[in-house]
Design a protein around this motif. Sequence first.
Motif, PDB file in Angstrom:
ATOM      1  N   LEU A 264       1.400  -2.595  -2.600  1.00  0.00           N
ATOM      2  CA  LEU A 264       2.127  -1.347  -2.754  1.00  0.00           C
ATOM      3  C   LEU A 264       1.465  -0.478  -3.812  1.00  0.00           C
ATOM      4  N   ALA A 265       1.289   0.795  -3.493  1.00  0.00           N
ATOM      5  CA  ALA A 265       0.859   1.805  -4.471  1.00  0.00           C
ATOM      6  C   ALA A 265       1.958   2.860  -4.475  1.00  0.00           C
ATOM      7  N   ARG A 266       2.530   3.119  -5.656  1.00  0.00           N
ATOM      8  CA  ARG A 266       3.633   4.086  -5.711  1.00  0.00           C
ATOM      9  C   ARG A 266       3.549   4.911  -6.992  1.00  0.00           C
ATOM     10  N   GLU A 267       4.075   6.125  -6.891  1.00  0.00           N
ATOM     11  CA  GLU A 267       4.126   7.014  -8.039  1.00  0.00           C
ATOM     12  C   GLU A 267       5.375   6.697  -8.866  1.00  0.00           C
ATOM     13  N   THR A 268       5.223   6.680 -10.182  1.00  0.00           N
ATOM     14  CA  THR A 268       6.358   6.427 -11.075  1.00  0.00           C
ATOM     15  C   THR A 268       7.018   7.752 -11.450  1.00  0.00           C
ATOM     16  N   ALA A 269       8.144   7.659 -12.110  1.00  0.00           N
ATOM     17  CA  ALA A 269       8.861   8.861 -12.564  1.00  0.00           C
ATOM     18  C   ALA A 269       8.030   9.670 -13.556  1.00  0.00           C
ATOM     19  N   ARG A 270       7.108   9.031 -14.260  1.00  0.00           N
ATOM     20  CA  ARG A 270       6.238   9.722 -15.225  1.00  0.00           C
ATOM     21  C   ARG A 270       5.025  10.366 -14.582  1.00  0.00           C
ATOM     22  N   GLY A 271       4.847  10.166 -13.282  1.00  0.00           N
ATOM     23  CA  GLY A 271       3.713  10.750 -12.588  1.00  0.00           C
ATOM     24  C   GLY A 271       2.485   9.853 -12.530  1.00  0.00           C
ATOM     25  N   GLU A 272       2.562   8.670 -13.142  1.00  0.00           N
ATOM     26  CA  GLU A 272       1.492   7.693 -13.025  1.00  0.00           C
ATOM     27  C   GLU A 272       1.656   6.950 -11.697  1.00  0.00           C
ATOM     28  N   TRP A 273       0.702   6.121 -11.386  1.00  0.00           N
ATOM     29  CA  TRP A 273       0.792   5.293 -10.189  1.00  0.00           C
ATOM     30  C   TRP A 273       0.723   3.830 -10.580  1.00  0.00           C
ATOM     31  N   VAL A 274       1.458   3.000  -9.852  1.00  0.00           N
ATOM     32  CA  VAL A 274       1.467   1.560 -10.050  1.00  0.00           C
ATOM     33  C   VAL A 274       1.002   0.915  -8.749  1.00  0.00           C
ATOM     34  N   VAL A 275       0.106  -0.046  -8.889  1.00  0.00           N
ATOM     35  CA  VAL A 275      -0.362  -0.819  -7.743  1.00  0.00           C
ATOM     36  C   VAL A 275       0.089  -2.254  -7.971  1.00  0.00           C
ATOM     37  N   SER A 276       0.730  -2.842  -6.965  1.00  0.00           N
ATOM     38  CA  SER A 276       1.167  -4.229  -7.110  1.00  0.00           C
ATOM     39  C   SER A 276       0.882  -4.996  -5.823  1.00  0.00           C
ATOM     40  N   LEU A 277       0.496  -6.242  -6.024  1.00  0.00           N
ATOM     41  CA  LEU A 277       0.214  -7.166  -4.928  1.00  0.00           C
ATOM     42  C   LEU A 277       1.161  -8.340  -5.073  1.00  0.00           C
TER      43      LEU A 277
ATOM     44  N   GLN B 162      -2.598  -4.053   7.410  1.00  0.00           N
ATOM     45  CA  GLN B 162      -2.076  -2.915   8.169  1.00  0.00           C
ATOM     46  C   GLN B 162      -1.230  -2.053   7.243  1.00  0.00           C
ATOM     47  N   ARG B 163      -1.479  -0.745   7.274  1.00  0.00           N
ATOM     48  CA  ARG B 163      -0.638   0.165   6.498  1.00  0.00           C
ATOM     49  C   ARG B 163       0.707   0.274   7.201  1.00  0.00           C
ATOM     50  N   VAL B 164       1.772   0.030   6.454  1.00  0.00           N
ATOM     51  CA  VAL B 164       3.116   0.065   7.037  1.00  0.00           C
ATOM     52  C   VAL B 164       3.924   1.258   6.544  1.00  0.00           C
ATOM     53  N   GLN B 165       3.438   1.904   5.490  1.00  0.00           N
ATOM     54  CA  GLN B 165       4.111   3.103   4.994  1.00  0.00           C
ATOM     55  C   GLN B 165       3.068   3.986   4.321  1.00  0.00           C
ATOM     56  N   ASN B 166       3.161   5.295   4.580  1.00  0.00           N
ATOM     57  CA  ASN B 166       2.234   6.244   3.975  1.00  0.00           C
ATOM     58  C   ASN B 166       2.989   7.537   3.681  1.00  0.00           C
ATOM     59  N   GLU B 167       3.594   7.585   2.518  1.00  0.00           N
ATOM     60  CA  GLU B 167       4.351   8.747   2.069  1.00  0.00           C
ATOM     61  C   GLU B 167       3.605   9.390   0.902  1.00  0.00           C
ATOM     62  N   PRO B 168       3.940  10.608   0.517  1.00  0.00           N
ATOM     63  CA  PRO B 168       3.252  11.249  -0.612  1.00  0.00           C
ATOM     64  C   PRO B 168       3.342  10.462  -1.925  1.00  0.00           C
ATOM     65  N   THR B 169       4.439   9.719  -2.121  1.00  0.00           N
ATOM     66  CA  THR B 169       4.611   9.000  -3.386  1.00  0.00           C
ATOM     67  C   THR B 169       4.593   7.480  -3.223  1.00  0.00           C
ATOM     68  N   ARG B 170       4.253   7.003  -2.032  1.00  0.00           N
ATOM     69  CA  ARG B 170       4.288   5.555  -1.780  1.00  0.00           C
ATOM     70  C   ARG B 170       3.405   5.205  -0.591  1.00  0.00           C
ATOM     71  N   VAL B 171       2.538   4.218  -0.788  1.00  0.00           N
ATOM     72  CA  VAL B 171       1.702   3.691   0.296  1.00  0.00           C
ATOM     73  C   VAL B 171       1.836   2.179   0.252  1.00  0.00           C
ATOM     74  N   GLU B 172       2.056   1.568   1.423  1.00  0.00           N
ATOM     75  CA  GLU B 172       2.270   0.123   1.454  1.00  0.00           C
ATOM     76  C   GLU B 172       1.491  -0.498   2.611  1.00  0.00           C
ATOM     77  N   TRP B 173       0.928  -1.681   2.348  1.00  0.00           N
ATOM     78  CA  TRP B 173       0.174  -2.435   3.345  1.00  0.00           C
ATOM     79  C   TRP B 173       0.758  -3.837   3.445  1.00  0.00           C
ATOM     80  N   GLU B 174       0.632  -4.429   4.635  1.00  0.00           N
ATOM     81  CA  GLU B 174       1.033  -5.816   4.836  1.00  0.00           C
ATOM     82  C   GLU B 174      -0.149  -6.569   5.414  1.00  0.00           C
ATOM     83  N   ARG B 175      -0.391  -7.765   4.897  1.00  0.00           N
ATOM     84  CA  ARG B 175      -1.491  -8.578   5.398  1.00  0.00           C
ATOM     85  C   ARG B 175      -1.142  -9.114   6.779  1.00  0.00           C
TER      86      ARG B 175
END
Length: 72
Positions: free
Chosen positions: A25-38, A4-17
């Motif tokens: 979590l998928a989020r934008e970094t200060a450098r403009g790249e994106w990081v995905v972490s599980l 289930q998606r629990v957050q959907n912002e322009p710079t951050r998207v988060e799901w919970e099982r």
Amino acid sequence: MEWQRVQNEPTRVEWERGDGHARLLARETARGEWVVSLDRLEQAPEGSAYRHERVSDRAQATALAAEWRADG
């Protein structure tokens, strides 16, 4: 397992099982790249796990997150 998606912002998207034992979590970094972490907790049936990957944009981040959700 369902996610289930629990957050959907322009710079951050988060799901919970569905069982609450994993977050993605998928989020934008200060450098403009994106990081995905599980992050999967020790209580999960499959045991604990942590994955982390950098990609260049939001589209790639959400595509990678979809792959990881499909993997469990």
